[in-house]
Each structure stands twice: as structure tokens, then as C-alpha cells.
Design a protein around this motif. Structure first.
Motif, PDB file in Angstrom:
ATOM      1  N   ARG A 132     -13.368 -12.090 -40.701  1.00 22.61           N
ATOM      2  CA  ARG A 132     -14.422 -12.989 -41.185  1.00 22.61           C
ATOM      3  C   ARG A 132     -13.845 -14.343 -41.563  1.00 22.61           C
ATOM      4  O   ARG A 132     -12.788 -14.426 -42.193  1.00 22.61           O
ATOM      5  CB  ARG A 132     -15.098 -12.349 -42.396  1.00 22.61           C
ATOM      6  N   SER A 149     -20.567 -17.423 -34.650  1.00 23.55           N
ATOM      7  CA  SER A 149     -20.947 -16.241 -35.429  1.00 23.55           C
ATOM      8  C   SER A 149     -22.283 -15.702 -34.918  1.00 23.55           C
ATOM      9  O   SER A 149     -23.248 -16.469 -34.847  1.00 23.55           O
ATOM     10  CB  SER A 149     -21.076 -16.623 -36.901  1.00 23.55           C
ATOM     11  N   PRO A 150     -22.333 -14.410 -34.570  1.00 25.78           N
ATOM     12  CA  PRO A 150     -21.258 -13.434 -34.414  1.00 25.78           C
ATOM     13  C   PRO A 150     -20.238 -13.897 -33.362  1.00 25.78           C
ATOM     14  O   PRO A 150     -20.591 -14.612 -32.435  1.00 25.78           O
ATOM     15  CB  PRO A 150     -21.990 -12.182 -33.938  1.00 25.78           C
ATOM     16  N   VAL A 176     -19.117 -11.700 -38.413  1.00 26.44           N
ATOM     17  CA  VAL A 176     -20.269 -12.533 -38.757  1.00 26.44           C
ATOM     18  C   VAL A 176     -19.905 -13.340 -40.000  1.00 26.44           C
ATOM     19  O   VAL A 176     -19.428 -12.790 -40.986  1.00 26.44           O
ATOM     20  CB  VAL A 176     -21.506 -11.644 -39.030  1.00 26.44           C
ATOM     21  N   GLU A 233     -24.204 -20.333 -30.948  1.00 21.84           N
ATOM     22  CA  GLU A 233     -25.120 -19.236 -31.305  1.00 21.84           C
ATOM     23  C   GLU A 233     -25.401 -18.294 -30.132  1.00 21.84           C
ATOM     24  O   GLU A 233     -26.476 -17.711 -30.040  1.00 21.84           O
ATOM     25  CB  GLU A 233     -26.434 -19.824 -31.822  1.00 21.84           C
ATOM     26  N   VAL A 293     -26.384 -15.018 -31.570  1.00 18.71           N
ATOM     27  CA  VAL A 293     -27.053 -15.098 -32.876  1.00 18.71           C
ATOM     28  C   VAL A 293     -28.121 -14.014 -33.056  1.00 18.71           C
ATOM     29  O   VAL A 293     -28.392 -13.580 -34.180  1.00 18.71           O
ATOM     30  CB  VAL A 293     -27.622 -16.527 -33.084  1.00 18.71           C
ATOM     31  N   ASN A 338     -26.924  -9.739 -34.349  1.00 23.17           N
ATOM     32  CA  ASN A 338     -26.299  -9.649 -35.660  1.00 23.17           C
ATOM     33  C   ASN A 338     -26.763  -8.320 -36.256  1.00 23.17           C
ATOM     34  O   ASN A 338     -27.959  -8.073 -36.372  1.00 23.17           O
ATOM     35  CB  ASN A 338     -26.781 -10.837 -36.499  1.00 23.17           C
ATOM     36  N   ARG A 375     -30.529 -12.742 -39.541  1.00 18.79           N
ATOM     37  CA  ARG A 375     -29.912 -13.743 -38.665  1.00 18.79           C
ATOM     38  C   ARG A 375     -30.115 -15.142 -39.251  1.00 18.79           C
ATOM     39  O   ARG A 375     -31.142 -15.436 -39.856  1.00 18.79           O
ATOM     40  CB  ARG A 375     -30.421 -13.626 -37.244  1.00 18.79           C
ATOM     41  N   GLU A 401     -19.572  -6.682 -36.527  1.00 14.68           N
ATOM     42  CA  GLU A 401     -20.890  -6.822 -37.184  1.00 14.68           C
ATOM     43  C   GLU A 401     -21.921  -7.470 -36.273  1.00 14.68           C
ATOM     44  O   GLU A 401     -23.068  -7.673 -36.654  1.00 14.68           O
ATOM     45  CB  GLU A 401     -20.727  -7.657 -38.448  1.00 14.68           C
ATOM     46  N   GLY A 402     -21.486  -7.841 -35.073  1.00 17.70           N
ATOM     47  CA  GLY A 402     -22.421  -8.456 -34.143  1.00 17.70           C
ATOM     48  C   GLY A 402     -21.788  -8.563 -32.762  1.00 17.70           C
ATOM     49  O   GLY A 402     -20.686  -8.061 -32.533  1.00 17.70           O
TER      50      GLY A 402
END
Ligand SMILES: Cc1ncc(COP(=O)(O)O)c(C=O)c1O
Length: 401
Positions: free
Chosen positions: A161, A182-183, A190, A214, A217, A220, A225, A328-329
Motif C-alpha cells: 500500500r 489504485s487498484p 488499493v 483508474e 477503479v 476494488n 470505490r 485488494e483490487g
């Protein structure tokens, strides 16, 4: 008398700028896996960075209707007004942004949009802060523009992260741009909305640009989001780059976009007017259908990716020696395989990925292309059955080292 043309024997001189960049590592894996397939070998493909889903029917129908209606002429360089309005509308509904038509341009994929924006913003000697692991093309796009990447090392124990503090530590008077994704591809990390907000606030204060890629995006899996596009008070310092590729399973259609201050959009369109011109007219109609049509398909694909993620992470973690953070995504796992270095003469992730492909026919992408030496990227955008086949082969491979 016929003229005989002799073959070129002198070395081909290429520009210094093309020699500054490397071919995309992910594309190289796709090519090698393809070669094996052509020899009749059954390859399990965890290499490709694209959805295994087909493009939803209503989007395909819109493209077919566009062909039938002869919507086949040049359009404005940055896309039709109809498409620009659809991009702005979708983003406003989903992320609470308030862009106008003049503040968006459509390009031939998100990659093209990023290339344009980086070309417009980065000059020779400019510093660009880039979190590691990074998506392969960021580094080369910055280098091609003449900029220097300042790499931000994220912490694997924190799920890779990126925090605002980490970014702030790397800002210097030469910093021109910060790239956020991100992700993230490849780590799936994320960034929190708070950290993204803080980075944009800092950039605004210091006169630095931020690009928020994105591409994933909508994929996520942890938090609500979020887009920096909602941070209207800082809007003169950031650009949002989006893509329909992953959101609507449209990788081959090539449609991406930029949202940002009108002078940057004008410059992006100027550059695009001297290269590709408009994205394909028919694809623009399909994109309007994607952006304005039912969004349930996006939610359905997201729900399926979560199941696939849980399955692949469990499978990878069950292989002794393989460590894997929980993404996480996006749709990649990024396992650490450094425990195998030193065994069977292996010393790098590329050697592991090479052996995985050649010996057990599983395609993955080595971490070196993303700026880390200890990992391989496993794309889980495939069926459960393919995941199981690949995991079994990987288990045997690592068990034999
Ligand atoms: C992080 C990231 N950004 C941008 C892109 C570009 O996607 P496209 O050019 O297909 O829109 C990709 C594709 O893999 C990606 O992973």
C-alpha cells in the motif's frame, strides 16, 4: 535488365529516445506463450492482463449498429461530443466529479491516453514519482519523454500500500509529476481515499501534477470505490486516466480517456491529431453504449473476480515457500517466490517464470518488469478450472525445486 537490391549490411541507427525504452515485459510473455501454443502445447495462461469475459452483448450490438449505419468516417480527434458527454456523465454518477465536455478526450486505450498525458507534462530532467511495483509501461513512457523516475518502494508486509507520507518524502524541487495507480497492477494494492486526497492536496500546494490511473477503479474489493475526480478544489493539478478495457471486458476495442484541465486536454488532442487521430468511430459508439447502458455487467464481473482472487490466493499460499499478499483490487496475485532462489541454480523471478513456462507450461510475468526481483505476477482473470490446472502445475514445479 532487372535491378538487384543488395541486403542492408550496415547496423541500423535508431534514435536515442527509442533506445531509452524496453519492450513491454507482459507482451513478451504473451508472445512466448503463443509460440508454445502454436507448437500444440497446452499452456495455462496466467500471463495476460485481460478479462476472460466476453464483451457484454449490448455493447457489441451498438458497434454492429454503428457499422450498419455507416458510422465510419473520421470523428473529432478526441472523440465525438456524444462520447465525451457519456464519459463525463459516467464519471460524475459513479465518482461525484463535475467535468465538462472540454475537459475530456478519448484515446486509443488507456495506454495511449497515459502516453499522451506524460508526453504533454514531462520534459527532460523532470522527476516523476512512481510507486514500486509499477505497471510496466509507466517507467518507459516517462523515459521516452526524457523524465527521470524516482521510485517509491512500497512495503510488502503492508500489502504494497502506498501512503501520502511515502510520497511526500520523495518530493524535490524537480518533481513534476506523481503517478498513482489504485487498484494497482501488479500488486492489487488499493490506496486509501485519505492518502489519495493528501497526495493531491500536497501536489496542489507544491505545483506538482498527479496522474491517477483508474484502469481498475471498478475492481476494488475492499473499500467504496474512490476517484480523485471528486476532489474538485484541487482539480487544476490532477488528471484522471480511465479505460473501458477491464471495466467492460473491451481490451481489444481500444478505448481510454483523460479527464482534466482544458489546456492539458487541448494539448493531448494536439498530440493525438498528429499521430492516431480519433479512436475508431465504431468503437466510440460501442463505448457510449457501455458508459450509458446498464452497469450490472460491471458488478457481475467484479463479484466473479472476488471469488477467483480468493481461490488463487488460497492455492498459492498452500504451496510451501510461496508467500502471497491479499490483493485488494484488479485481477492479479503477486506472490513472492524468493524462497526458491539458490535452488536448482535459480536466482531470479525471470528464471522462475521462464522455467514455469518451459517446464510445466504455466505463463506468468516475472516481477523484474514491475520493478521487483522477488515476485511473479499471476493473472487470475480466467476460469476456476484453469486456475486449478495452473495451481496444480505450479505446486508440482515448486515442490520439485
Ligand atoms: C495499470 C494499467 N493502466 C493502464 C492500462 C492500459 O489499458 P488499455 O490501454 O487497454 O486501456 C493497463 C493495461 O493493462 C494497466 O494495467
Amino acid at each position: 535488365m532487372s535491378t538487384v537490391v543488395s541486403p542492408v549490411t550496415h547496423p541500423v541507427r535508431l534514435t536515442e529516445r527509442i533506445n531509452r525504452i524496453e519492450p513491454s515485459a507482459t507482451m513478451a510473455v504473451v508472445a512466448e506463450a503463443d509460440k508454445l501454443r502454436q507448437q500444440g502445447i497446452d499452456v495455462v495462461d496466467f500471463g495476460a492482463g485481460e478479462p476472460h469475459f466476453s464483451t457484454p452483448q449490448h455493447i457489441k450490438d451498438a458497434a454492429i449498429a454503428a457499422i450498419q449505419a455507416n458510422f465510419s468516417k473520421y470523428t473529432p480527434v478526441g472523440g465525438t461530443a456524444e462520447l465525451k458527454d457519456a464519459i463525463v456523465h459516467r464519471h460524475a454518477v459513479d465518482f461525484d466529479s463535475d467535468y465538462r465536455r472540454e475537459e475530456t478526450a478519448a484515446s486509443v486505450g488507456g495506454k495511449h491516453a497515459l502516453f499522451n498525458v506524460i508526453s504533454v507534462l514531462v520534459d527532460h530532467g523532470d522527476e516523476v514519482i512512481l510507486p514500486v511495483p509499477y505497471w510496466v509501461s509507466f517507467k518507459d513512457m516517462v523515459r521516452y519523454a526524457g523524465g527521470n523516475c524516482v521510485l517509491l518502494q512500497s512495503d510488502e508486509s503492508q500489502g504494497f500500500r502506498v501512503t501520502a507520507d511515502m510520497v511526500a518524502h520523495l518530493v524535490t524541487p524537480k518533481t513534476r509529476l506523481i503517478i498513482l495507480n489504485s487498484p494497482s497492477n501488479p500488486s492489487g494494492a488499493v490506496m486509501s481515499a485519505e492518502d489519495m486526497t493528501e497526495v493531491v492536496r500536497l501536489a496542489h500546494q507544491r505545483g506538482i501534477w498527479v496522474i491517477s490511473d483508474e484502469c481498475y477503479v471498478y475492481l476494488n474489493y475492499t473499500s467504496k470505490r474512490f476517484s480523485v475526480g471528486s476532489l474538485r478544489e484541487y482539480r487544476d493539478r490532477f488528471l484522471v486516466v480511465g479505460s473501458l478495457s477491464k471495466t467492460y471486458a473491451m481490451t481489444g476495442w481500444r478505448l481510454g480517456f483523460t479527464l482534466g484541465p482544458a489546456p492539458i486536454i487541448t494539448a493531448v488532442q494536439k498530440l493525438q491529431s498528429q499521430s492516431t487521430s480519433n479512436p475508431t468511430s465504431i468503437v466510440q459508439k460501442a463505448a457510449v453504449a457501455a458508459l450509458k447502458g446498464p452497469q450490472q455487467c460491471v458488478e457481475d464481473m467484479r463479484a466473479e473476480y472476488i471469488k477467483l482472487r480468493d481461490h488463487v490466493v488460497k492455492g498459492l499460499r498452500s504451496i510451501p515457500g510461496v508467500k502471497c499478499t491479499l490483493p485488494e483490487g484488479a485481477f492479479y496475485a503477486y506472490p513472492n517466490v524468493s524462497a526458491f532462489f539458490g535452488r536448482s541454480g535459480i536466482n531470479s523471478a525471470s528464471e522462475i517464470a521462464g522455467k514455469l513456462l518451459r517446464e510445466v507450461h504455466v505463463a506468468t510475468v516475472p516481477g523484474e518488469g514491475f520493478g521487483t526481483k522477488e515476485h511473479i505476477r499471476v493473472s487470475y482473470a480466467t476460469s476456476m478450472a484453469e486456475l486449478d490446472r495452473g495451481l496444480e502445475r505450479m505446486g508440482k514445479f515448486f515442490g520439485g525445486l
